[in-house]
Design a protein around this motif. Structure first.
Motif, PDB file in Angstrom:
ATOM      1  N   CYS A   2      34.792 -34.549   7.674  1.00  0.00           N
ATOM      2  CA  CYS A   2      34.940 -35.608   8.212  1.00  0.00           C
ATOM      3  C   CYS A   2      35.918 -36.664   7.072  1.00  0.00           C
ATOM      4  O   CYS A   2      35.727 -36.306   6.074  1.00  0.00           O
ATOM      5  CB  CYS A   2      33.907 -36.626   8.372  1.00  0.00           C
ATOM      6  N   SER A   3      36.756 -37.123   7.553  1.00  0.00           N
ATOM      7  CA  SER A   3      37.504 -37.967   6.841  1.00  0.00           C
ATOM      8  C   SER A   3      36.681 -39.280   6.152  1.00  0.00           C
ATOM      9  O   SER A   3      35.855 -39.479   6.593  1.00  0.00           O
ATOM     10  CB  SER A   3      38.608 -38.676   7.577  1.00  0.00           C
ATOM     11  N   ILE A   4      37.344 -39.615   5.186  1.00  0.00           N
ATOM     12  CA  ILE A   4      36.247 -40.831   4.374  1.00  0.00           C
ATOM     13  C   ILE A   4      36.169 -42.037   5.651  1.00  0.00           C
ATOM     14  O   ILE A   4      35.115 -42.464   5.520  1.00  0.00           O
ATOM     15  CB  ILE A   4      36.959 -41.265   3.231  1.00  0.00           C
ATOM     16  N   LYS A   5      37.314 -42.294   6.157  1.00  0.00           N
ATOM     17  CA  LYS A   5      37.197 -43.309   7.396  1.00  0.00           C
ATOM     18  C   LYS A   5      36.024 -42.894   8.235  1.00  0.00           C
ATOM     19  O   LYS A   5      35.362 -43.891   8.719  1.00  0.00           O
ATOM     20  CB  LYS A   5      38.658 -43.545   7.752  1.00  0.00           C
ATOM     21  N   GLU A   6      36.011 -41.739   8.697  1.00  0.00           N
ATOM     22  CA  GLU A   6      35.116 -41.345   9.689  1.00  0.00           C
ATOM     23  C   GLU A   6      33.773 -41.458   9.325  1.00  0.00           C
ATOM     24  O   GLU A   6      32.779 -42.016   9.946  1.00  0.00           O
ATOM     25  CB  GLU A   6      35.550 -40.118  10.267  1.00  0.00           C
ATOM     26  N   LEU A   7      33.517 -41.100   7.961  1.00  0.00           N
ATOM     27  CA  LEU A   7      32.134 -41.167   7.424  1.00  0.00           C
ATOM     28  C   LEU A   7      31.618 -42.638   7.205  1.00  0.00           C
ATOM     29  O   LEU A   7      30.542 -42.889   7.839  1.00  0.00           O
ATOM     30  CB  LEU A   7      32.187 -40.477   5.997  1.00  0.00           C
ATOM     31  N   LYS A   8      32.453 -43.595   6.937  1.00  0.00           N
ATOM     32  CA  LYS A   8      32.308 -44.886   6.914  1.00  0.00           C
ATOM     33  C   LYS A   8      31.747 -45.503   8.145  1.00  0.00           C
ATOM     34  O   LYS A   8      30.723 -46.038   8.302  1.00  0.00           O
ATOM     35  CB  LYS A   8      33.247 -45.768   6.473  1.00  0.00           C
ATOM     36  N   ARG A   9      32.532 -44.989   9.271  1.00  0.00           N
ATOM     37  CA  ARG A   9      32.246 -45.374  10.705  1.00  0.00           C
ATOM     38  C   ARG A   9      30.637 -44.885  11.127  1.00  0.00           C
ATOM     39  O   ARG A   9      29.988 -45.588  11.718  1.00  0.00           O
ATOM     40  CB  ARG A   9      33.096 -44.963  11.552  1.00  0.00           C
ATOM     41  N   LYS A  10      30.797 -43.466  10.713  1.00  0.00           N
ATOM     42  CA  LYS A  10      29.264 -43.110  11.146  1.00  0.00           C
ATOM     43  C   LYS A  10      28.330 -43.580  10.235  1.00  0.00           C
ATOM     44  O   LYS A  10      27.030 -43.743  10.856  1.00  0.00           O
ATOM     45  CB  LYS A  10      29.404 -41.636  10.826  1.00  0.00           C
ATOM     46  N   ILE A  11      28.577 -43.890   8.949  1.00  0.00           N
ATOM     47  CA  ILE A  11      27.486 -44.719   8.318  1.00  0.00           C
ATOM     48  C   ILE A  11      27.085 -45.861   8.760  1.00  0.00           C
ATOM     49  O   ILE A  11      25.876 -46.187   8.848  1.00  0.00           O
ATOM     50  CB  ILE A  11      27.951 -44.803   6.838  1.00  0.00           C
ATOM     51  N   GLU A  12      28.287 -46.814   9.138  1.00  0.00           N
ATOM     52  CA  GLU A  12      27.672 -48.282   9.726  1.00  0.00           C
ATOM     53  C   GLU A  12      27.072 -48.030  11.034  1.00  0.00           C
ATOM     54  O   GLU A  12      26.025 -48.672  11.346  1.00  0.00           O
ATOM     55  CB  GLU A  12      28.872 -49.100   9.753  1.00  0.00           C
ATOM     56  N   GLU A  13      27.449 -47.112  11.981  1.00  0.00           N
ATOM     57  CA  GLU A  13      26.786 -46.894  13.137  1.00  0.00           C
ATOM     58  C   GLU A  13      25.040 -46.603  12.908  1.00  0.00           C
ATOM     59  O   GLU A  13      24.351 -46.993  13.748  1.00  0.00           O
ATOM     60  CB  GLU A  13      27.575 -45.651  13.804  1.00  0.00           C
ATOM     61  N   THR A  14      24.980 -45.532  12.101  1.00  0.00           N
ATOM     62  CA  THR A  14      23.679 -45.237  11.541  1.00  0.00           C
ATOM     63  C   THR A  14      22.901 -46.022  11.282  1.00  0.00           C
ATOM     64  O   THR A  14      21.580 -46.195  11.546  1.00  0.00           O
ATOM     65  CB  THR A  14      23.543 -43.797  10.931  1.00  0.00           C
ATOM     66  N   ARG A  15      23.396 -46.920  10.205  1.00  0.00           N
ATOM     67  CA  ARG A  15      22.914 -47.980   9.676  1.00  0.00           C
ATOM     68  C   ARG A  15      22.191 -49.371  10.587  1.00  0.00           C
ATOM     69  O   ARG A  15      21.102 -49.481  10.954  1.00  0.00           O
ATOM     70  CB  ARG A  15      23.593 -48.751   8.643  1.00  0.00           C
ATOM     71  N   LYS A  16      23.313 -49.393  11.608  1.00  0.00           N
ATOM     72  CA  LYS A  16      22.731 -50.461  12.735  1.00  0.00           C
ATOM     73  C   LYS A  16      21.767 -50.036  13.682  1.00  0.00           C
ATOM     74  O   LYS A  16      20.898 -50.482  14.039  1.00  0.00           O
ATOM     75  CB  LYS A  16      24.056 -50.673  13.543  1.00  0.00           C
ATOM     76  N   ARG A  17      21.828 -48.691  13.770  1.00  0.00           N
ATOM     77  CA  ARG A  17      20.862 -47.884  14.870  1.00  0.00           C
ATOM     78  C   ARG A  17      19.323 -48.079  14.045  1.00  0.00           C
ATOM     79  O   ARG A  17      18.523 -48.212  14.657  1.00  0.00           O
ATOM     80  CB  ARG A  17      21.087 -46.438  15.200  1.00  0.00           C
ATOM     81  N   MET A  18      19.489 -47.811  12.810  1.00  0.00           N
ATOM     82  CA  MET A  18      18.145 -47.757  12.221  1.00  0.00           C
ATOM     83  C   MET A  18      17.584 -49.112  12.003  1.00  0.00           C
ATOM     84  O   MET A  18      16.400 -49.324  12.216  1.00  0.00           O
ATOM     85  CB  MET A  18      18.316 -47.423  10.593  1.00  0.00           C
ATOM     86  N   TYR A  19      18.587 -50.159  11.680  1.00  0.00           N
ATOM     87  CA  TYR A  19      17.855 -51.461  11.688  1.00  0.00           C
ATOM     88  C   TYR A  19      17.378 -51.924  13.121  1.00  0.00           C
ATOM     89  O   TYR A  19      16.421 -52.534  12.961  1.00  0.00           O
ATOM     90  CB  TYR A  19      18.895 -52.700  11.253  1.00  0.00           C
ATOM     91  N   LYS A  20      18.247 -51.594  13.997  1.00  0.00           N
ATOM     92  CA  LYS A  20      17.680 -51.840  15.452  1.00  0.00           C
ATOM     93  C   LYS A  20      16.272 -51.286  15.808  1.00  0.00           C
ATOM     94  O   LYS A  20      15.369 -51.949  16.592  1.00  0.00           O
ATOM     95  CB  LYS A  20      18.730 -51.673  16.430  1.00  0.00           C
ATOM     96  N   THR A  21      16.149 -50.002  15.437  1.00  0.00           N
ATOM     97  CA  THR A  21      14.919 -49.313  15.656  1.00  0.00           C
ATOM     98  C   THR A  21      13.825 -49.945  15.216  1.00  0.00           C
ATOM     99  O   THR A  21      12.680 -50.186  15.586  1.00  0.00           O
ATOM    100  CB  THR A  21      15.277 -47.678  15.327  1.00  0.00           C
ATOM    101  N   TYR A  22      14.103 -50.196  13.623  1.00  0.00           N
ATOM    102  CA  TYR A  22      13.186 -50.662  12.970  1.00  0.00           C
ATOM    103  C   TYR A  22      12.548 -52.177  13.454  1.00  0.00           C
ATOM    104  O   TYR A  22      11.137 -52.412  13.360  1.00  0.00           O
ATOM    105  CB  TYR A  22      13.528 -50.949  11.291  1.00  0.00           C
TER     106      TYR A  22
END
Length: 54
Positions: A2-22
Protein backbone atom coordinates in the motif's frame (compact mmCIF):
# COMPACT_ATOMS: atom_id res chain seq x y z
CA UNK A 1 2.27 -2.88 -0.92
CA UNK A 2 0.00 0.00 0.00
CA UNK A 3 1.04 3.57 -0.55
CA UNK A 4 1.55 5.81 2.46
CA UNK A 5 -1.61 7.72 1.57
CA UNK A 6 -3.61 4.48 1.41
CA UNK A 7 -2.18 3.30 4.73
CA UNK A 8 -3.19 6.60 6.37
CA UNK A 9 -6.73 6.18 5.05
CA UNK A 10 -6.93 2.60 6.33
CA UNK A 11 -5.55 3.65 9.73
CA UNK A 12 -8.18 6.36 10.16
CA UNK A 13 -10.95 4.01 9.00
CA UNK A 14 -9.85 1.30 11.44
CA UNK A 15 -9.42 3.77 14.30
CA UNK A 16 -12.96 5.11 13.79
CA UNK A 17 -14.35 1.57 13.65
CA UNK A 18 -12.56 0.68 16.88
CA UNK A 19 -13.86 3.78 18.69
CA UNK A 20 -17.41 3.16 17.49
CA UNK A 21 -17.29 -0.47 18.57
CA UNK A 22 -15.90 0.56 21.97
CA UNK A 23 -18.62 3.19 22.45
CA UNK A 24 -21.31 0.59 21.72
CA UNK A 25 -19.83 -1.98 24.11
CA UNK A 26 -16.42 -1.58 25.77
CA UNK A 27 -16.36 -5.34 26.49
CA UNK A 28 -16.97 -6.38 22.90
CA UNK A 29 -14.17 -8.80 21.90
CA UNK A 30 -14.09 -7.09 18.51
CA UNK A 31 -12.44 -4.06 20.15
CA UNK A 32 -9.31 -6.12 20.78
CA UNK A 33 -9.35 -7.62 17.31
CA UNK A 34 -9.75 -4.22 15.65
CA UNK A 35 -7.01 -2.80 17.89
CA UNK A 36 -4.65 -5.54 16.76
CA UNK A 37 -5.46 -4.77 13.13
CA UNK A 38 -4.77 -1.11 13.81
CA UNK A 39 -1.40 -2.00 15.35
CA UNK A 40 -0.45 -3.92 12.22
CA UNK A 41 -1.40 -0.98 10.01
CA UNK A 42 0.53 1.47 12.20
CA UNK A 43 3.62 -0.75 12.03
CA UNK A 44 3.34 -0.93 8.22
CA UNK A 45 2.96 2.84 8.09
CA UNK A 46 6.03 3.34 10.28
CA UNK A 47 8.10 0.99 8.13
CA UNK A 48 6.93 2.74 4.94
CA UNK A 49 7.93 6.13 6.34
CA UNK A 50 11.36 4.82 7.35
CA UNK A 51 11.86 3.21 3.93
CA UNK A 52 10.89 6.44 2.18
CA UNK A 53 13.35 8.37 4.32
CA UNK A 54 16.30 6.28 3.16
Amino acid sequence: MCSIKELKRKIEETRKRMYKTYENDPNDPQVLSISQSLDILLNKYDRALKKRGN
